[in-house]
Design a protein around this motif. Structure first.
Motif, short mmCIF file in Angstrom:
data_model
loop_
_atom_site.label_atom_id
_atom_site.label_comp_id
_atom_site.label_asym_id
_atom_site.label_seq_id
_atom_site.Cartn_x
_atom_site.Cartn_y
_atom_site.Cartn_z
N GLY A 190 0.81 -1.21 0.00
CA GLY A 190 0.00 0.00 0.00
C GLY A 190 0.84 1.26 0.00
N ILE A 191 1.97 1.22 0.69
CA ILE A 191 2.87 2.38 0.72
C ILE A 191 3.42 2.66 -0.66
N VAL A 192 3.83 1.64 -1.37
CA VAL A 192 4.40 1.85 -2.72
C VAL A 192 3.34 2.45 -3.64
N ILE A 193 2.11 1.94 -3.56
CA ILE A 193 1.02 2.47 -4.39
C ILE A 193 0.76 3.93 -4.05
N ALA A 194 0.69 4.24 -2.75
CA ALA A 194 0.42 5.61 -2.33
C ALA A 194 1.54 6.56 -2.76
N CYS A 195 2.78 6.11 -2.65
CA CYS A 195 3.91 6.96 -3.05
C CYS A 195 3.92 7.20 -4.55
N HIS A 196 3.53 6.20 -5.32
CA HIS A 196 3.38 6.39 -6.76
C HIS A 196 2.32 7.46 -7.03
N ALA A 197 1.22 7.41 -6.26
CA ALA A 197 0.11 8.34 -6.48
C ALA A 197 0.48 9.78 -6.14
N ILE A 198 1.18 9.98 -5.04
CA ILE A 198 1.49 11.36 -4.60
C ILE A 198 2.87 11.82 -5.06
N ARG A 199 3.52 10.97 -5.86
CA ARG A 199 4.85 11.29 -6.42
C ARG A 199 5.88 11.50 -5.29
N SER A 200 5.97 10.49 -4.45
CA SER A 200 6.91 10.53 -3.33
C SER A 200 8.00 9.49 -3.55
N ASN A 201 9.20 9.81 -3.11
CA ASN A 201 10.33 8.90 -3.22
C ASN A 201 10.87 8.46 -1.86
N HIS A 202 10.18 8.86 -0.80
CA HIS A 202 10.62 8.46 0.54
C HIS A 202 9.40 8.36 1.46
N ALA A 203 9.24 7.21 2.08
CA ALA A 203 8.12 6.98 2.99
C ALA A 203 8.66 6.56 4.35
N PHE A 204 7.87 6.82 5.39
CA PHE A 204 8.26 6.49 6.75
C PHE A 204 7.12 5.72 7.42
N ILE A 205 7.48 4.74 8.23
CA ILE A 205 6.52 4.08 9.11
C ILE A 205 6.93 4.43 10.53
N TYR A 206 6.05 5.12 11.25
CA TYR A 206 6.32 5.51 12.64
C TYR A 206 5.61 4.50 13.53
N LEU A 207 6.38 3.55 14.07
CA LEU A 207 5.83 2.45 14.84
C LEU A 207 6.01 2.70 16.34
N ARG A 208 5.04 2.25 17.10
CA ARG A 208 5.16 2.35 18.56
C ARG A 208 6.32 1.46 19.00
N GLY A 209 7.28 2.07 19.70
CA GLY A 209 8.54 1.40 19.99
C GLY A 209 8.44 0.19 20.90
N GLU A 210 7.39 0.12 21.74
CA GLU A 210 7.26 -1.03 22.64
C GLU A 210 6.96 -2.33 21.91
N ALA A 211 6.44 -2.23 20.70
CA ALA A 211 6.05 -3.43 19.94
C ALA A 211 7.26 -4.04 19.23
N VAL A 212 8.19 -4.55 20.01
CA VAL A 212 9.46 -5.04 19.45
C VAL A 212 9.26 -6.21 18.49
N PRO A 213 8.43 -7.23 18.80
CA PRO A 213 8.24 -8.31 17.83
C PRO A 213 7.68 -7.82 16.50
N VAL A 214 6.79 -6.84 16.56
CA VAL A 214 6.24 -6.26 15.33
C VAL A 214 7.32 -5.50 14.58
N LEU A 215 8.15 -4.77 15.30
CA LEU A 215 9.24 -4.03 14.67
C LEU A 215 10.16 -4.97 13.91
N ARG A 216 10.47 -6.11 14.49
CA ARG A 216 11.34 -7.07 13.83
C ARG A 216 10.71 -7.63 12.57
N ARG A 217 9.44 -7.98 12.64
CA ARG A 217 8.76 -8.52 11.45
C ARG A 217 8.64 -7.46 10.37
N LEU A 218 8.40 -6.23 10.77
CA LEU A 218 8.28 -5.16 9.80
C LEU A 218 9.62 -4.92 9.10
N HIS A 219 10.71 -4.93 9.86
CA HIS A 219 12.04 -4.80 9.25
C HIS A 219 12.30 -5.93 8.26
#
Length: 447
Positions: A119-148
């Motif tokens: 979804g991020i890639v599609i949205a960046c194509h739409a708004i003509r963006s070349n850099h996206a960020f995901i701001y994740l809640r830092g306590e969710a370490v297992p999620v952070l690892r899977r996301l990486h």
């Protein structure tokens, strides 16, 4: 985590529409291979064959509304980004899920992170963006690892990086772990935190679409909003509009928690009712009945069992005097003390206030003092008017929506349960037995 994917034709579960949660129970659900087996990145291939403005129009026509709280149309938010301004454009995904009762984005990212990446890639194509960020809640370490790991897989497969799928689109995706401040769920405070400053809300205008991250045009979207885009691009806007209601189309994740038999995530069309969701979840815990509930987390005005048949879409819940918000359905039974629940929520907001504006900083502090006295049986009848007055001076008068969220449960509990507050005062204490409610901890009961 409860996710129903196979349903009987005559069961209540036939109302479910598993899309984002369709393969959460698979052993390798979070991997790129599993995502490919379920038509992963097919929506991206279709989107990259369309001009950016056509993608924006397609998402706008689908009727997708933001899944983070206010329900603002996603395509319209993308459309606000100025074009030809010579500045870099940014997409920021708000994964700082911290609203009490809200628990949809974290399991989504844990079980199906590639839906967000696509979804991020599609949205960046739409708004003509070349850099996206995901701001994740830092306590969710297992999620952070899977996301990486999902981001690494996407780079290796050519879905991120240079010349994505030969389209000419270059995109860098950065995963940022926040420090756990509730205020950073507010989009401008999130941007300040992402820039390395203390997370505090900004004065608007200018709005993020004009001056957001690094003073450049920025779109800030919720996780579920962006993760819903690939299915829309792959299966079509008509398919998406075939679910839900006219003004609130599509599917969404409902987080059912509290005193229910089977709490969990239930993915269903917008407009389903709490009664139907409770039928699927086995109802309230055995031997108990529903007393009050929140439709979108603790910052939305509470409702009662009189609202069981209210359509859970933006218009239906709004008409009932509350907000759909994040669709965090917290259900409390008759053993729960409303005064105690509201006091705990208010303590949370007082603790999480950033202190920038006086109404929220001072108001939440004094609300906690008064509510604690009322709960302990030390209050007076005049205190009820003081609480109502302070809440009114916070609501709509604070710098951001945190103050509104703190006032909402107070005003709504006064509307539906004022007699219970009065009972604490006249009876010089709480009439509820803490041993019969799961709202108290063992330590508090022993004390």
């Amino acid at each position: 985590m409860t996710v129903t994917t196979e349903v009987n034709e005559h069961s209540p579960e036939k109302l479910l529409t598993p899309v984002l949660s369709s393969f959460w129970d698979a052993e390798d659900a979070w991997t790129l291979d599993a995502y490919h087996r379920h038509e992963g990145y097919e929506g991206l291939r279709k989107a990259l064959q369309m001009p950016p403005d056509d993608v924006i129009a397609y998402v706008k026509d689908s009727g997708l509304r933001g899944r983070g709280g206010a329900g603002f149309p996603t395509g319209m938010k993308w459309q606000f980004i100025p074009q030809g301004d010579g500045k870099p454009h940014y997409l920021v995904v708000n994964a700082d899920e911290s609203e009490p009762g809200t628990c949809k984005d974290i399991p989504l990212l844990f079980a199906n992170p590639h839906s967000l990446v696509e979804g991020i890639v599609i949205a960046c194509h739409a708004i003509r963006s070349n850099h996206a960020f995901i701001y994740l809640r830092g306590e969710a370490v297992p999620v952070l690892r899977r996301l990486h790991e999902a981001v690494r897989e996407a780079y290796a497969a050519g879905y991120l990086g240079k010349n994505i799928l030969g389209s000419g689109l270059d995109l860098e995706l950065t995963v940022h772990a926040g420090a756990g401040a509730y205020i950073c769920g507010e989009e401008t405070a999130l941007l300040d935190s992402l820039e390395g400053r203390r997370g505090q809300p900004r004065l608007r205008p200018p709005f993020p679409a004009v001056e957001g991250l690094y003073a450049c045009p920025t779109v800030v979207n919720n996780v579920e909003s962006i993760a819903s885009v690939p299915a829309i691009m792959n299966k079509g806007k008509e398919w998406f509009r075939s679910m839900g209601s006219e003004k609130s189309p599509g599917f969404t994740l409902y987080s059912l928690s509290g005193h229910v038999a089977r709490p969990g995530q239930y993915e269903a069309p917008l407009g389903i009712t709490l009664r139907q969701l409770l039928d699927m979840s086995g109802g309230m815990r055995p031997g108990h009945r529903l007393k009050f509930w929140t439709p979108g987390g603790s910052s939305t005005p509470m409702l009662t069992d009189e609202h069981l048949d209210v359509p859970l879409d933006y218009e239906g819940v709004g008409g009932a005097g509350s907000m759909l918000g994040t669709k965090a359905l917290q259900c409390f039974d008759e053993t729960t003390c409303v005064v105690r629940a509201v006091t705990r929520w208010t303590e949370f907001y007082a603790h999480e206030s950033c202190g920038k504006c006086t109404p929220c900083r001072e108001g939440t502090y004094w609300l906690v003092q008064l509510l604690r006295d009322i709960e302990a049986g030390k209050g007076e009848m005049a205190d009820l008017d003081k609480v109502a007055d302070i809440a009114d001076n916070i609501n709509g008068k604070s710098f951001c929506a945190l103050g509104d969220g703190a006032a909402a449960p107070i005003a709504s509990s006064f509307k539906h349960f004022r007699a219970e507050y009065e009972q604490h005062i006249t009876g010089k204490g709480c009439p509820f037995d803490p041993r019969k409610s799961t709202l108290w901890s063992d330590q508090e009961v022993d004390a």
